[in-house]
Design a protein around this motif. Structure first.
Motif, PDB file in Angstrom:
ATOM      1  N   ARG A   1     -10.399  63.395 -50.565  1.00  0.00           N
ATOM      2  CA  ARG A   1      -8.936  63.774 -49.525  1.00  0.00           C
ATOM      3  C   ARG A   1      -8.264  64.950 -49.707  1.00  0.00           C
ATOM      4  NH1 ARG A   1      -3.512  60.700 -51.068  1.00  0.00           N
ATOM      5  NH2 ARG A   1      -4.075  62.444 -52.496  1.00  0.00           N
ATOM      6  N   ASP A   2      -8.224  65.361 -51.266  1.00  0.00           N
ATOM      7  CA  ASP A   2      -7.372  66.425 -51.687  1.00  0.00           C
ATOM      8  C   ASP A   2      -8.335  67.754 -51.307  1.00  0.00           C
ATOM      9  OD1 ASP A   2      -5.232  65.001 -52.329  1.00  0.00           O
ATOM     10  OD2 ASP A   2      -5.805  65.004 -54.420  1.00  0.00           O
TER      11      ASP A   2
ATOM     12  N   ARG B   1       2.184  65.505 -57.838  1.00  0.00           N
ATOM     13  CA  ARG B   1       1.059  65.751 -57.069  1.00  0.00           C
ATOM     14  C   ARG B   1       1.157  65.081 -55.622  1.00  0.00           C
ATOM     15  NH1 ARG B   1      -0.352  61.834 -61.010  1.00  0.00           N
ATOM     16  NH2 ARG B   1      -0.763  59.764 -59.958  1.00  0.00           N
TER      17      ARG B   1
ATOM     18  N   GLN C   1      -9.966  62.359 -54.745  1.00  0.00           N
ATOM     19  CA  GLN C   1     -10.532  63.663 -54.763  1.00  0.00           C
ATOM     20  C   GLN C   1     -11.062  64.465 -53.396  1.00  0.00           C
ATOM     21  OE1 GLN C   1     -13.284  63.262 -58.120  1.00  0.00           O
ATOM     22  NE2 GLN C   1     -12.059  64.810 -59.152  1.00  0.00           N
TER      23      GLN C   1
ATOM     24  N   PHE D   1       1.129  67.446 -52.079  1.00  0.00           N
ATOM     25  CA  PHE D   1       0.248  67.003 -51.073  1.00  0.00           C
ATOM     26  C   PHE D   1       1.105  66.874 -49.529  1.00  0.00           C
ATOM     27  CE2 PHE D   1      -1.455  63.205 -48.353  1.00  0.00           C
ATOM     28  CZ  PHE D   1      -2.555  63.762 -48.268  1.00  0.00           C
TER      29      PHE D   1
END
Length: 769
Positions: A683-684, A563, A681, A567
């Motif tokens: 931020r993503d 992940r 969460q 990112f």
């Protein structure tokens, strides 16, 4: 010519399954491979001497201009004869030197691979082919230098050599590609016809500088010279072969080959003169302080390579003639001295000249070979070395510049030190009183002392018949380097002149220096106190900084979480695309040209948003998989709405299959253990929304870009002619999948080699911990 190059490669590969037979009496077959190749090239001497050049063209990747193009002219013939001729002696010598070694077959596999790579370098008439063989010499020499892989110093020396020459190879590739694209040809023999375009190009200093880096690192020029003394950890046959006539001369060959193309400019000439001049005097002085025979020979080799670079930098007719002769002179006496050193080490188990003396009494034929080589190195009249030194002084004295006197002084000082170094390596171990611990040593097999004796005798024979050697071997080599007729006519006697006086003074001064210079461990330690300011120390410090930076970068960026990688990749792509959009100016949208939005499109978009929200908030893997399939099916329907049923069917099939597989695999797994924090969460989500917005903006901008059909026209015109396919889309897919499969095959092959190596790994009990 291709057959001669492939002979060593094929034989090397055959040693893998049949190596056990080579360890027996069948090992006698190995030396005859270079012998036959030497005979083949020897038969071409008369044709090349008469001005005939042989060319061979074999298509490989013609669309990119990369082919197996080979050319045999005077320069490549000289090097081919050195590679195979001295190689023949090394193979006979090495067969006895390594008799009984557990990795006997492996050693000759590496040596054959290296011989073929060197032949490929000197025969290549295509700069990409040349580079491929160039890198193969670096790889094969890595295995040879690190052959004693249970020794830490050998491993370190091999890595250092590979690192330095590998970095040089990287810069060389960049320089060659620039050169080929500017000249619009990769064929070396055609580059000379485009010399004016090349040297007048604005990028001339850049690509020549890159080529210099490749040549300097391979030929151990200052400040990249330090890998060569370290490489002396290799077995003596390796040192004798790689560091006298082959690998270290590859850089000299490269400079010589490109001299008529890139030379005769201030940048070319002055760079080579300065680098070569510093290298030759620096290494010559260092050789006087060494007490290890291999160390003396290593630094004298670096000095000799500096002399060759210096002569190519002078660039005059006299300098080119001197360089072409000195290549042969140095190869003969240096290979002899290396093999003599190996015999001494083999019999006495030491190379320390402070402990060696009087060995002529027990190794008399070896003493004769060493003496002849040392005298040729010193430039005694009637040796080939005398001719070589005379020509060097001719080149410096007749240099049309106010620097002629200073260049001559530099050459005399260098040669004086080399005379002393040659006597230290070839005379000192054999004179004086024989120590009692060496009284019982005996002469080795004749296959060990005959090759150096033959080379030593050749140094005298060529010195007595320089005219014949010049006309047969060196004449056309000098012409190839100079790019025109040099009218070389070598003679023993040119009268009592300044050159002769300088040669005699050099011999006398060098002899006196040898007699009064007393190398010792104390003197060597005093010199090594300056290592903190040496190029080796500085470059290794820089390498250490790079390593620390790489470690910090790896620990912070490559943290092992998928992940995290996703990112970082997406953020980087967003920044890059956003920057490109910003440069392209504002986006103007004509809403009247857009298709009206329907209620069912809105409905499916809302379903998509709901499915995405469910995926990122649920703690159930099965719920996330089902939600993912909902997204896939919604996209299928959108493809149907926009008249792309083929894409819809493909998406439907893949999505269904993927969902089934996920359900089967994840059914028995527990729920998510580490649920993402709220901040992560958010931020993503911001990153994901940003990516969607950027892609949307790109799509809107594309709608208003002028339509160009160059790519589609190309595929339409060439799909059937080149790829034999009537369906253009299929041809494009096959092209891209073919490239993709090629790289996948490479990755899988590397992985297979790694797995095979681990399966075959046999660790000692002490290493298992």
């Amino acid at each position: 010519m291709l057959f001669t190059v492939l002979t060593g490669l094929i034989t090397s590969s055959l040693l893998i399954p049949f190596g056990k037979f080579i360890k027996t009496k069948w090992s006698i077959v190995l030396p005859f491979i270079p012998v036959f190749l030497f005979i083949f090239y020897l038969l071409q001497v008369s044709s090349v001497a008469s001005g005939i050049n042989f060319v061979q063209h074999i298509s490989w990747v013609p669309s990119l201009g990369v082919n197996f193009d080979f050319r045999l002219d005077g320069l490549s013939l000289l090097f081919a004869l050195l590679i195979t001729g001295i190689g023949s002696g090394i193979f006979f010598y090495g067969r006895t030197y390594l008799k009984g070694h557990p990795y006997f077959d492996r050693f000759f596999g590496y040596l054959l691979l290296f011989m073929s790579a060197m032949l490929g370098v000197v025969l290549a008439n295509n700069i990409i082919t040349l580079f491929i063989f160039w890198e193969l010499t670096s790889i094969s020499s890595f295995f040879l230098i690190g052959f004693n892989n249970d020794n830490k110093d050998s491993r370190k020396s091999a890595i250092t050599a590979l690192s330095i020459t590998g970095i040089g190879g990287f810069f060389l590739l960049a320089g060659l590609l620039l050169l080929g694209n500017i000249a619009e040809t990769f064929i070396i023999s055609e580059l000379i016809d485009r010399r004016d375009i090349i040297i007048n190009h604005s990028l001339y200093p850049l690509f020549v500088g890159l080529i210099f880096l490749g040549a300097f690192t391979k030929s151990a020029q200052f400040p990249f010279h330090f890998w060569l003394p370290g490489a002396m950890k290799a077995p003596t046959p390796v040192s004798a072969y790689l560091h006298s006539a082959t690998m270290v001369k590859a850089g000299i060959y490269l400079l010589a080959r490109f001299t008529p193309i890139l030379g005769n400019t201030d940048f070319w000439n002055y760079t080579l003169m300065i680098v070569g001049g510093i290298t030759m005097i620096y290494a010559a002085v260092h050789s006087l302080f060494r007490i290890d025979l291999k160390g003396i020979l290593a630094y004298s080799t670096i000095s000799a390579l500096g002399i060759l670079t210096f002569l190519l930098g002078l660039g005059t007719k006299d300098a080119i003639i001197a360089a072409s002769v000195f290549i042969l002179v140095h190869a003969l006496y240096k290979a002899t001295l290396f093999m003599v050193t190996g015999i001494i080490d083999h019999e006495t188990h030491t190379r320390d000249i402070t402990q060696l003396a009087g060995l002529r009494k027990v190794l008399f034929p070896v003493f004769i070979a060493a003496l002849l080589a040392a005298l040729s190195s010193a430039g005694l009249p009637l040796t080939f070395g005398f001719i070589g030194k005379d020509l060097i002084y001719e080149a410096t004295l007749h240099y049309a510049n106010n620097w002629a006197l200073w260049l001559t002084i530099l050459a005399v000082a260098t040669n004086t030190a080399l005379v002393a170094a040659g006597f230290m390596a070839g005379v000192k171990p054999f004179v004086g009183k024989l120590p009692t611990q060496f009284e019982k040593i005996h002469l080795p097999y004749s296959s060990m002392w005959l090759p150096p004796l033959i080379l030593g005798v050749l140094g005298i024979v060529f010195g007595c018949m320089p005219g014949m050697i010049g006309d047969i071997f060196n004449h056309r080599a000098a012409d190839s380097i100079f790019g025109a007729e040099t009218e070389m006519h070598l003679k023993i006697w040119h009268g009592f002149n300044t050159v002769l006086i300088l040669s005699l003074c050099t011999l006398a001064a060098g002899t006196l220096l040898y007699l009064f210079n007393k190398p010792s461990a104390a003197k060597l330690n005093a010199v090594e106190r300056l290592n903190n300011i040496s190029p080796q120390h500085i470059i290794l410090k820089l390498a250490s900084l790079v390593e620390r930076f790489s470690t910090a970068y790896t620990n912070n960026v490559h943290d092992g979480f998928l992940r995290s990688y996703h990112f970082k990749i997406i953020v980087f792509a967003e920044l890059l695309l956003a920057y490109k959009l910003w440069l392209s100016g504002p986006i103007q949208i004509d809403f009247e040209k857009l298709t009206p939005i329907t209620w069912y499109e809105i409905a499916f978009v809302l379903i998509l948003i709901g499915a995405v929200y469910l995926i990122v908030t649920t703690k159930s893997r099965l719920t996330s998989v089902v939600s993912t399939s909902v997204i896939g099916y919604c996209i299928c329907l959108i493809f149907v709405f926009y008249s792309a049923p083929d894409l819809a069917m493909t998406q439907f099939t893949i999505d269904t299959l993927t969902t089934v597989l996920f359900v089967l695999v994840l059914y028995k797994l527990p729920g998510f253990i580490n649920f993402a924090k709220k901040g992560v969460q958010i931020r993503d989500a911001i990153v994901a929304l940003g990516f969607g917005v950027i892609i949307s903006l790109i799509m809107l901008k594309v709608l208003y870009e002028p339509t160009t059909t160059e790519i589609s026209d190309f595929y339409g015109e060439n799909s059937y002619l080149l790829a034999k396919g009537k369906n253009v889309v299929n041809v494009i897919l096959v092209d891209f999948r073919g490239i993709d499969t090629m790289f996948e095959t490479v990755v899988l092959s590397i992985a297979a080699l790694g797995v095979y190596s681990l399966i075959k790994l046999r660790l000692k009990s002490s290493e298992k911990e």
